[in-house]
Design an enzyme around this catalytic site. Structure first.
Site, mmCIF file in Angstrom:
data_model
loop_
_atom_site.group_PDB
_atom_site.id
_atom_site.type_symbol
_atom_site.label_atom_id
_atom_site.label_comp_id
_atom_site.label_asym_id
_atom_site.label_seq_id
_atom_site.Cartn_x
_atom_site.Cartn_y
_atom_site.Cartn_z
ATOM 1 N N ALA A 66 0.843 -1.193 0.000
ATOM 2 C CA ALA A 66 0.000 0.000 0.000
ATOM 3 C C ALA A 66 0.879 1.243 0.000
ATOM 4 O O ALA A 66 2.065 1.181 0.343
ATOM 5 C CB ALA A 66 -0.911 0.002 1.216
ATOM 6 N N GLY A 112 -0.512 -5.210 0.852
ATOM 7 C CA GLY A 112 -1.737 -5.145 0.070
ATOM 8 C C GLY A 112 -1.616 -5.817 -1.282
ATOM 9 O O GLY A 112 -2.623 -6.258 -1.849
ATOM 10 N N GLU A 115 -2.241 -9.396 -0.594
ATOM 11 C CA GLU A 115 -3.664 -9.499 -0.263
ATOM 12 C C GLU A 115 -4.532 -9.417 -1.512
ATOM 13 O O GLU A 115 -5.546 -10.114 -1.622
ATOM 14 C CB GLU A 115 -4.032 -8.411 0.749
ATOM 15 N N GLU A 135 3.530 -5.988 7.375
ATOM 16 C CA GLU A 135 2.855 -4.911 8.117
ATOM 17 C C GLU A 135 3.346 -4.737 9.551
ATOM 18 O O GLU A 135 3.358 -3.617 10.073
ATOM 19 C CB GLU A 135 1.339 -5.147 8.118
#
Length: 260
Positions: A66, A112, A115, A135
């Site tokens: 992200a 992300g 993901e 993360e």
């Protein structure tokens, strides 16, 4: 929508979405998530598109995570909203899409990015791919479904280790874990994706939609997957695709599914 961070190519009933932020290693920001939502929604509504492939531009990254600069000063409420909206707009949306989605992981798939790949119906990877959920090095946890989908795909113990160590795994390990279905060279990645997509596109899109729903139901705590399968199986008998498929089989010819 005027796409700035992605582009779409269509060929032989197959759409390829490419995330195009190479200077940011294709990191997901708010704009990119919104563009992807619109693209997936429109392609899913297009009856001429049978399969969607998603990949990243360049040879370094699928999606390297992200865009941290967008949320580094967020409050608790803003952080909650970031995860909730992202899951609704993109990650859960893709997982439950009626059109099959293949992730072609062509490099780093981190945070992300992994993901997003895990929300797709299955994954292919190039030999240089690296995957991880880093993360916890930021004082966060995966917020776009990573704590849920990774254990489903590779098992609780391996997922716990990957999340807690923030370590990356290479493509060969991802294949061994069952996180990806195939590993090929970078040059072979998209051709393989198109080859598999072409095989999928020859089959009943209606039956595939029901199959996606039934498989996903088995991973929901509040849904009886077997009952969902029975319902979906029964519904297939009312479709034109079923009539065409069975007629073609009995007449010993190739089926020409109407998609209804």
């Amino acid at each position: 929508m005027d796409y700035k961070n992605i582009y779409i190519e269509e060929e032989n009933n197959i759409a390829t979405i490419t995330i195009n932020r190479p200077k940011k290693l294709n990191a997901l920001n708010k704009r990119t998530i919104e563009e992807l939502h619109v693209a997936f929604k429109e392609l899913d509504e297009d009856t001429g598109i049978k399969v969607i492939i998603i990949t990243g531009s360049g040879e370094k990254a699928f999606v390297a995570g992200a865009d941290i600069s967008e949320f580094s000063d967020f409050s608790i409420q803003e952080g909650w909203q970031l995860a909730a909206e992202g899951q609704k707009l993109l990650f859960n949306f893709v997982e439950n899409l009626s059109t099959p989605v293949i992730a072609a992981v062509n490099g780093f798939a981190l945070g992300g990015g992994l993901e997003l790949a895990m929300s797709c119906h299955f994954r292919l990877a190039s030999e240089n791919a690296k995957m991880g959920l880093p993360e916890v090095t930021l004082g966060l946890i995966p917020g776009y479904g990573g704590t849920q989908r990774l254990p489903m795909l590779i098992g609780k113990g391996r997922a716990m280790e990957m999340i807690m160590t923030a370590g990356m795994i290479d493509a060969a390990t991802a294949l061994d874990y069952g996180l990806v279905n195939h590993v090929v060279s970078q040059e072979e990645l998209l051709p393989l994706g198109h080859k598999i997509a072409s095989r999928i596109s020859n089959n009943s899109s209606v039956a595939i939609k029901y199959a996606i729903n039934a498989v996903n139901a088995g991973f929901k705590y509040d849904v009886n997957g077997y009952a969902a399968e029975v319902d979906a199986f029964g519904s297939c008998f009312g479709t034109n695709d079923f009539k065409e498929g069975t007629s073609a089989f009995l007449e010993k010819r190739k089926a020409d599914f109407p998609g209804s």
